[in-house]
Motif scaffolding. Structure first.
Motif, mmCIF file in Angstrom:
data_model
loop_
_atom_site.group_PDB
_atom_site.id
_atom_site.type_symbol
_atom_site.label_atom_id
_atom_site.label_comp_id
_atom_site.label_asym_id
_atom_site.label_seq_id
_atom_site.Cartn_x
_atom_site.Cartn_y
_atom_site.Cartn_z
ATOM 1 N N MET A 166 0.838 -1.191 0.000
ATOM 2 C CA MET A 166 0.000 0.000 0.000
ATOM 3 C C MET A 166 0.882 1.253 0.000
ATOM 4 N N ARG A 167 0.544 2.196 -0.866
ATOM 5 C CA ARG A 167 1.204 3.502 -0.823
ATOM 6 C C ARG A 167 0.332 4.401 0.050
ATOM 7 N N LEU A 168 0.900 4.871 1.154
ATOM 8 C CA LEU A 168 0.114 5.635 2.106
ATOM 9 C C LEU A 168 -0.187 7.033 1.585
ATOM 10 N N CYS A 169 -1.378 7.512 1.907
ATOM 11 C CA CYS A 169 -1.770 8.864 1.525
ATOM 12 C C CYS A 169 -1.126 9.879 2.464
ATOM 13 N N ALA A 170 -1.201 11.138 2.110
ATOM 14 C CA ALA A 170 -0.529 12.198 2.864
ATOM 15 C C ALA A 170 -0.998 12.245 4.315
ATOM 16 N N GLY A 171 -2.292 11.998 4.552
ATOM 17 C CA GLY A 171 -2.821 12.106 5.899
ATOM 18 C C GLY A 171 -2.552 10.911 6.781
ATOM 19 N N ASP A 172 -2.049 9.815 6.214
ATOM 20 C CA ASP A 172 -1.827 8.591 7.001
ATOM 21 C C ASP A 172 -0.348 8.292 7.214
ATOM 22 N N MET A 173 0.533 9.107 6.626
ATOM 23 C CA MET A 173 1.969 8.857 6.762
ATOM 24 C C MET A 173 2.483 9.255 8.131
ATOM 25 N N GLY A 174 3.608 8.642 8.508
ATOM 26 C CA GLY A 174 4.271 9.006 9.747
ATOM 27 C C GLY A 174 4.830 10.415 9.696
ATOM 28 N N PHE A 175 5.123 10.957 10.872
ATOM 29 C CA PHE A 175 5.551 12.341 11.049
ATOM 30 C C PHE A 175 6.760 12.695 10.181
ATOM 31 N N GLY A 176 7.771 11.808 10.138
ATOM 32 C CA GLY A 176 9.022 12.134 9.456
ATOM 33 C C GLY A 176 9.101 11.685 8.012
ATOM 34 N N ALA A 177 8.061 11.045 7.498
ATOM 35 C CA ALA A 177 8.123 10.443 6.164
ATOM 36 C C ALA A 177 7.770 11.432 5.064
ATOM 37 N N ARG A 178 8.439 11.269 3.929
ATOM 38 C CA ARG A 178 8.039 11.971 2.707
ATOM 39 C C ARG A 178 7.199 11.055 1.812
ATOM 40 N N MET A 179 7.424 9.754 1.963
ATOM 41 C CA MET A 179 6.636 8.763 1.230
ATOM 42 C C MET A 179 6.798 7.437 1.932
ATOM 43 N N THR A 180 5.718 6.649 1.997
ATOM 44 C CA THR A 180 5.739 5.387 2.739
ATOM 45 C C THR A 180 4.997 4.302 1.985
ATOM 46 N N TYR A 181 5.604 3.112 1.981
ATOM 47 C CA TYR A 181 4.912 1.893 1.548
ATOM 48 C C TYR A 181 4.661 1.038 2.782
ATOM 49 N N ASP A 182 3.436 0.598 2.958
ATOM 50 C CA ASP A 182 3.124 -0.399 3.984
ATOM 51 C C ASP A 182 2.963 -1.758 3.326
ATOM 52 N N LEU A 183 3.576 -2.786 3.934
ATOM 53 C CA LEU A 183 3.309 -4.159 3.521
ATOM 54 C C LEU A 183 2.270 -4.718 4.477
ATOM 55 N N GLU A 184 1.189 -5.226 3.930
ATOM 56 C CA GLU A 184 0.108 -5.780 4.735
ATOM 57 C C GLU A 184 -0.027 -7.266 4.426
ATOM 58 N N VAL A 185 0.185 -8.093 5.433
ATOM 59 C CA VAL A 185 0.135 -9.537 5.249
ATOM 60 C C VAL A 185 -1.300 -10.023 5.451
ATOM 61 N N TRP A 186 -1.670 -11.064 4.717
ATOM 62 C CA TRP A 186 -3.013 -11.629 4.838
ATOM 63 C C TRP A 186 -3.105 -12.487 6.100
ATOM 64 N N LEU A 187 -4.140 -12.224 6.907
ATOM 65 C CA LEU A 187 -4.393 -13.006 8.114
ATOM 66 C C LEU A 187 -5.758 -13.681 7.979
ATOM 67 N N PRO A 188 -5.784 -14.986 7.674
ATOM 68 C CA PRO A 188 -7.063 -15.685 7.472
ATOM 69 C C PRO A 188 -7.977 -15.625 8.691
ATOM 70 N N GLY A 189 -7.407 -15.701 9.895
ATOM 71 C CA GLY A 189 -8.228 -15.677 11.105
ATOM 72 C C GLY A 189 -8.988 -14.378 11.270
ATOM 73 N N GLN A 190 -8.413 -13.280 10.778
ATOM 74 C CA GLN A 190 -9.077 -11.981 10.843
ATOM 75 C C GLN A 190 -9.785 -11.641 9.540
ATOM 76 N N ASN A 191 -9.533 -12.469 8.505
ATOM 77 C CA ASN A 191 -10.100 -12.232 7.180
ATOM 78 C C ASN A 191 -9.766 -10.815 6.694
ATOM 79 N N SER A 192 -8.507 -10.427 6.915
ATOM 80 C CA SER A 192 -8.099 -9.082 6.516
ATOM 81 C C SER A 192 -6.583 -9.015 6.372
ATOM 82 N N TYR A 193 -6.137 -7.947 5.706
ATOM 83 C CA TYR A 193 -4.712 -7.650 5.623
ATOM 84 C C TYR A 193 -4.325 -6.749 6.799
#
Length: 426
Positions: free
Chosen positions: A320-347
């Motif tokens: 996921m490429r994070l939007c401006a409002g969801d990035m960390g304080f010091g970041a200029r650009m961020t990629y989040d890796l989201e792993v699939w969790l079957p028990g939660q049925n979500s990334y």
């Protein structure tokens, strides 16, 4: 930290960039303090110049026998000295106010960062792997771990309180195996240099990587004023603090496996069960120090290095490429890796890779000497998880669970697990 000169030269661009983070109009107050500082510095410089001139004039008056003039000049010198002495204290106060104001403002997003105010504005870049299919309702990691008798939250709570876990047997070994595997992969395959670093740091270190002053409540502090690291990013990035490195030595790629400590302030009611959000967890951290020209490509490389762990373990994920409002304080650009969790049925997030530009370097005074030998420039810094070990355990338990309650060990980890291919109930 931001460059006040750049803000002075182009306040509109500064305000436009911060508006993407939901902040606006900050340049006016900063430039007001800056103007106050420059005006005061000019007055000090004028006073110092007059002091030097008056000193010379006193000598001339004494030579010519003009004692009255000499005495008048000495009186003037006294008032000038008083002004300079008090003026230097005023200058330090203005400097501190400007520094504090600049330190409280987040980094400016790159143009390619998506618009958005929260995680709903994040953009999926790619997916890898196929989610496993189960003939039954997949269980969550804490149900699996507790059924195996190898994961104990109740005892951990007695020892330390909420958001801790005790693991034993094969799960404790899995924690160690993952750390060794990740370090071997990041050093042997991806070219990072392993470090052993302090787990407690001083104020300057956490200021340098922008946890202070804004995020003090998210940290744990010792009785002697040190801070427990929230991530090895703090220790690793500060290895270049107050240094000037040669351009030929860049990029520098560093990694470390450490415990991490976070107060999780503001997370009441979120992920209260299990290992997703804990006060103590371990992580293999990746840090890169680069030139400005290298940093954007290094972000792609670092993200790929984190992805390679998930791919080798056969864990499905998305980037996921994070939007401006969801990035960390010091970041200029961020990629989040989201792993699939079957028990939660979500990334769920398992790694976050960010480029910070010279934002941290300015706070740490970390520079490099260009190959042409002309002056020095601030380095660019990047950081990312390669990966969070606890969340990787969660992902393995949920993706590799079996109907009989056992958990298949990913093939890449079996040499680190003494050749075992399953985690079973003792």
């Amino acid at each position: 930290m931001h460059d006040i000169k750049a803000i002075r030269d182009n306040p509109e661009a500064f305000d436009k960039g911060l508006a993407r983070r939901g902040l606006g109009g900050l340049s006016a107050e900063l430039l007001k303090i800056d103007a106050e500082r420059r005006d005061h510095v000019q007055k000090l410089q004028d006073a110092q110049a007059r002091r030097n001139a008056a000193s010379k004039e006193i000598g001339e008056a004494m030579k010519s026998g003009d004692k009255a003039r000499a005495e008048a000049l000495k009186a003037e010198m006294g008032s000038i000295k008083d002004f300079i002495a008090s003026g230097e204290a005023v200058e330090r106060d203005i400097d501190e106010r400007l520094k504090a104001a600049l330190a409280s403002i987040p980094n400016i997003p790159l143009d390619e960062v998506p618009e958005g105010v929260d995680e709903t504005g994040n953009v999926e870049v790619r997916r890898w792997g196929t989610a496993p299919a189960f003939a039954y309702e997949p269980r969550q990691h804490f149900d699996i771990g507790e059924w195996l008798g190898l994961m104990d939250f109740e005892t951990a709570a007695k020892i330390a309180g909420a958001r801790f876990v005790v693991m034993k047997g094969q799960l404790a070994r899995l924690e160690r195996a993952l750390a060794q595997f990740m370090l071997d992969h990041q050093t042997g395959t991806n070219g990072y240099t392993e470090h052993y670093v302090p787990f407690m740091v001083n104020d300057s270190a956490v200021f340098g990587t922008n946890q202070l002053p804004k995020f003090a409540e998210d940290l744990f502090r010792t009785t002697d004023g040190r801070w427990l690291i929230p991530t090895a990013e703090v220790s690793l990035t500060n290895l270049v603090r107050e240094k000037i490195v040669d351009e030929k030595d860049l990029p520098i790629r560093l990694t470390a496996y450490t415990p991490c400590f976070r107060a999780e302030a503001g997370s009441a009611g979120r992920d209260t069960r299990g290992m997703i959000r804990q006060h103590q967890f371990s992580k293999v951290e990746l840090v890169s120090i680069t030139t400005p020209e290298q940093s954007r490509d290094e972000l792609e490389r670092m993200t790929g290095c984190a992805e390679s762990i998930l791919q080798t373990l056969g864990l499905p994920y998305r980037v996921m490429r994070l939007c401006a409002g969801d990035m960390g304080f010091g970041a200029r650009m961020t990629y989040d890796l989201e792993v699939w969790l079957p028990g939660q049925n979500s990334y769920r997030e398992i790694s976050s890779c960010s480029v910070c530009g010279d934002f941290q370097a300015r706070r740490m005074d970390a520079r490099y000497k260009p190959a042409d030998g002309k002056g020095t420039r601030y380095v660019h810094t990047l950081n990312g998880s390669g990966l969070a070990v606890g969340r990787t355990i969660v992902a393995i338990l949920e993706n590799y669970q079996n109907a009989d309650g056992s958990v298949t060990i990913p093939e890449a980890l079996r040499p680190y697990m003494g050749g075992a291919d399953k985690i079973t109930r003792p």
